[in-house]
Design an enzyme around this catalytic site. Structure first.
Site, PDB file in Angstrom:
ATOM      1  N   GLY A  77      -6.711 -55.857 118.965  1.00  0.00           N
ATOM      2  CA  GLY A  77      -7.860 -55.347 119.698  1.00  0.00           C
ATOM      3  C   GLY A  77      -8.104 -53.861 119.569  1.00  0.00           C
ATOM      4  O   GLY A  77      -8.769 -53.266 120.420  1.00  0.00           O
ATOM      5  N   GLU A 132      14.229 -83.361 110.853  1.00  0.00           N
ATOM      6  CA  GLU A 132      13.556 -82.792 112.027  1.00  0.00           C
ATOM      7  C   GLU A 132      14.276 -83.160 113.319  1.00  0.00           C
ATOM      8  O   GLU A 132      14.324 -82.372 114.273  1.00  0.00           O
ATOM      9  CB  GLU A 132      12.098 -83.257 112.074  1.00  0.00           C
ATOM     10  CG  GLU A 132      11.243 -82.790 110.910  1.00  0.00           C
ATOM     11  CD  GLU A 132      11.180 -81.283 110.792  1.00  0.00           C
ATOM     12  OE1 GLU A 132      11.332 -80.593 111.816  1.00  0.00           O
ATOM     13  OE2 GLU A 132      10.992 -80.785 109.666  1.00  0.00           O
TER      14      GLU A 132
END
Length: 677
Positions: A250, A469
């Protein structure tokens, strides 16, 4: 009634026609009109020219029939034949070619003669039997083509000037109006000026989070609005402020908000706008920028990505091949330090590479303040979500606090992307409102990429991926400091064949135990393949890369090795970015290698131990993953039970509970050393 209605229709049609906007004027139209007018004058006023022929046809036809009035030799090269008026009609069929027909007075034919003496002899021989009064003589004439000679001189220079004009117009990027005036505007500033005629719509209300940075920037606006409030006590208005932070946090948005709030002229440009291929252009643009700024003071000058010209001198990666950048920087340093006190010109700049900026640029008196714009924390992410959710049609179940928890480490730009992607996903599924699942799918897509459900994977490969996984998920669930798991999938996304999503804690510092647990969790996939299939695959490449970098950082940066000691070889100043020597000896390098490898092997053995002790739960989880393809933390809880370790309380939460009387207020010992997240 019918006539009236027709009249009304005609009036409406006329009004509609008159409401159309006229086409914009283009200066190139003038060139086109001039060329057409020139051609028209040549076409209609000058008429056509003589018809080309040859000496043989003139000799055997025109001259033999006694139709030649005279022959004129022009510039000793070309013979022009004039017909008698009484003979014109005999040749009119050949001469009449519309607008290109020669005039009746002549000349009517022309041909190349070669050497003038030879042509005179040929004419004499052709008229040997003709009576003396009927013989045609030769007239010699010299004609100067002033226009052609002028073009021969001017045309090469005109082409060079046009090419020069075209190049400068392209390089000047259209500044200073159209036409050739751009050639002289290359050294002019490329800054966009926002003043009372062209206001910026962004304000501080559009900037969510960034409380400290916003406060610093708001003070700059106050300096410009009421400078006497700060100068009456003898203080000086800061000359510059540098916005530093990662991409997407920003910095440019803050500058736009300053432009919208300050109500003073605002000059905005990028650091690359100063750099051109022409020598001296960058320095000239710097001078012109500050000249305009001083004329419109009080004002703000914003330079985005200032590292394009502010890189430390002598640290140029081009090895000194581009002195123009350094000349531009020198001019910028001179201009920034050449202001009169309280002149009302404040410089804002933004960069995500503050470590490579020149020290002379960073000193007080040029950039008096460095405003750090970091990645938003949990509460700031919630505020940013509230801003970006305004234009989206949301389901009532959407909670910005929940979305903030699902996006740790996301920048403001990432959050804006999540909101946009969620709306696109909802539209793709023909929904009227954007619900929670759309946001979760958007987060998954941004982190892992698009799902590839049609990717061809064999059964054995899919089974290996599931056990891999499941190994990550098992160890992360059973270790105290590993990040808590959110979900696991074996559906391919992007380049990954499977993925596990974790919810990292909001940490300000990271301990050695936390790093080791994360390393062990990352090696869980390779360990699961070793235990379940007694072989390993290339699927752990990403995990090994991450673990290798982490182990070397622990040893050589964080000082977490007893043998290497409490030393750090990391250069946070960036001064050795282009150095060719290591800051340690070869013996120390070997020690760093051995210690890093020892850390990895120790955690791999630990991962094998944890999975062996929980082999039944690991296999159950892998089979569940093969069945469902996606499992969540609830499924792990059903297999292994609730996780023993809860989420640590944040400082803000502790203060709230102390205020509510739920916790006893015990002061922690204060520390002053610098810490690294």
């Amino acid at each position: 009634m019918g006539n009236n209605n027709k009249n009304k229709e005609k009036l409406n049609i006329g009004n509609m026609g008159s409401g159309n906007k006229a086409p914009k004027f283009n200066p190139y139209w003038i060139y086109g009109v001039v060329i057409i007018a020139f051609l028209a004058i040549q076409w209609f006023t000058l008429g056509g020219g003589p018809v080309e022929t040859n000496w043989n046809e003139v000799k055997t036809t025109i001259l033999a029939n006694n139709d030649v009035k005279k022959i004129v030799v022009v510039n000793e090269k070309e013979a022009q034949v004039y017909l008698k008026e009484s003979s014109y009609d005999k040749y009119s069929a050949k001469l009449n070619n519309g607008f290109t027909a020669p005039q009746k007075v002549g000349p009517h034919y022309f041909f190349e003669i070669g050497p003038p003496e030879a042509f005179a002899n040929n004419l004499k021989e052709a008229q040997a039997n003709v009576a003396e009064e009927n013989k045609v003589g030769i007239e010699y004439k010299t004609v100067h083509n002033y226009l052609g000679e002028l073009l021969n001189w001017i045309l090469p220079f005109a082409i060079i000037i046009l090419i020069w004009w075209f190049i400068f117009k392209r390089m000047s990027k259209g500044t200073g109006g159209g036409g050739a005036g751009n050639i002289f505007n290359v050294g002019k500033s490329q800054a966009k000026v926002f003043d009372k005629d062209s206001r910026v719509s962004n304000t501080f209300k559009d900037v969510a989070g960034l409380a400290e940075a916003k406060q610093e920037v708001e003070e700059i606006v106050d300096f410009l609005k009421s400078p006497t409030k700060f100068t009456k006590l003898g203080g000086k208005i800061p000359k510059g402020a540098l916005l530093v932070g990662p991409p997407g946090t920003g910095k440019t948005l803050l500058a736009k908000a300053v432009a919208g709030e300050a109500n003073v002229p605002f000059f905005s440009m990028s650091g690359s706008d100063f750099v051109e291929m022409f020598v001296g252009v960058g320095a000239s643009r710097v001078r012109d920028l500050f000249k305009q700024a001083k004329e419109k003071a009080p004002c703000i000058v914003f330079i985005d990505e200032i590292d394009a010209i502010g890189r430390a001198r002598g640290k140029n990666p081009n090895m000194g091949s581009n002195d123009e950048r350094e000349n531009t920087l020198n001019q910028l340093l001179t201009e920034m330090d050449g202001f009169d006190t309280n002149s009302g010109v404040i410089i804002l700049a933004a960069t995500n590479r503050a470590d490579i900026l020149d020290k002379a640029l960073m000193r007080a008196g040029r950039f008096d303040r460095q405003i750090h714009v970091e990645l938003p924390d949990l509460n700031e992410r919630e505020e940013i979500f509230n801003v970006h959710l305004r234009p989206i049609k949301l389901s009532p179940e959407i909670d910005p606090a929940f979305l903030a928890k699902q996006t740790p480490g996301f920048s403001g730009a990432d959050i804006a992307n999540v909101c946009n992607e969620s709306a696109l996903i909802a539209a793709r599924h023909n929904k009227d409102l954007v619900d929670k699942q759309d946001f979760l799918d958007a987060v998954d897509r941004i982190i892992g990429g698009l799902e590839k459900k049609n990717k061809i994977i064999s059964v054995d490969e899919k089974r290996r991926i599931a056990y891999h996984e499941a190994g990550h998920a098992t160890i992360s669930w059973l270790l105290e400091h590993a990040h808590p798991l959110v979900k696991v999938t074996i559906v391919p996304r992007g380049k990954a064949l499977g993925a596990a999503w974790y919810l990292p804690e909001e940490r300000s510092i990271t301990t050695k135990d936390q790093l080791l647990d994360e390393m062990c969790s990352a090696l869980g996939g390779r360990a699961a393949e070793q235990i379940s299939f007694n072989s390993i695959s290339s699927g752990a490449q990403n995990d090994l890369e991450k673990v290798t970098k982490q182990s070397y950082a622990m040893v050589s940066i964080f000082g977490m090795s007893e043998k290497v000691g409490n030393v750090s070889f990391y250069d946070s100043s960036g001064q050795n970015e282009y150095g060719f020597t290591k800051p340690y000896s070869e013996k120390t390098a070997e020690l760093i290698d051995s210690e890093s490898k020892l850390l990895i092997e120790t955690q791999y053995a630990r991962a094998l131990e944890v999975l062996t002790a929980n082999k039944e739960g690991h296999e159950k989880l892998a089979e569940l993953l093969l069945e469902k393809e996606v499992i969540f933390s609830e499924d792990l809880e059903n297999v292994f039970g609730k996780r023993k370790w809860g989420k640590p309380l944040m400082v803000a939460e502790v203060k709230k509970e102390i205020a509510a009387g739920l916790l006893e207020n015990k002061e922690a010992p204060a520390t002053s050393e610098s810490t690294t997240a």
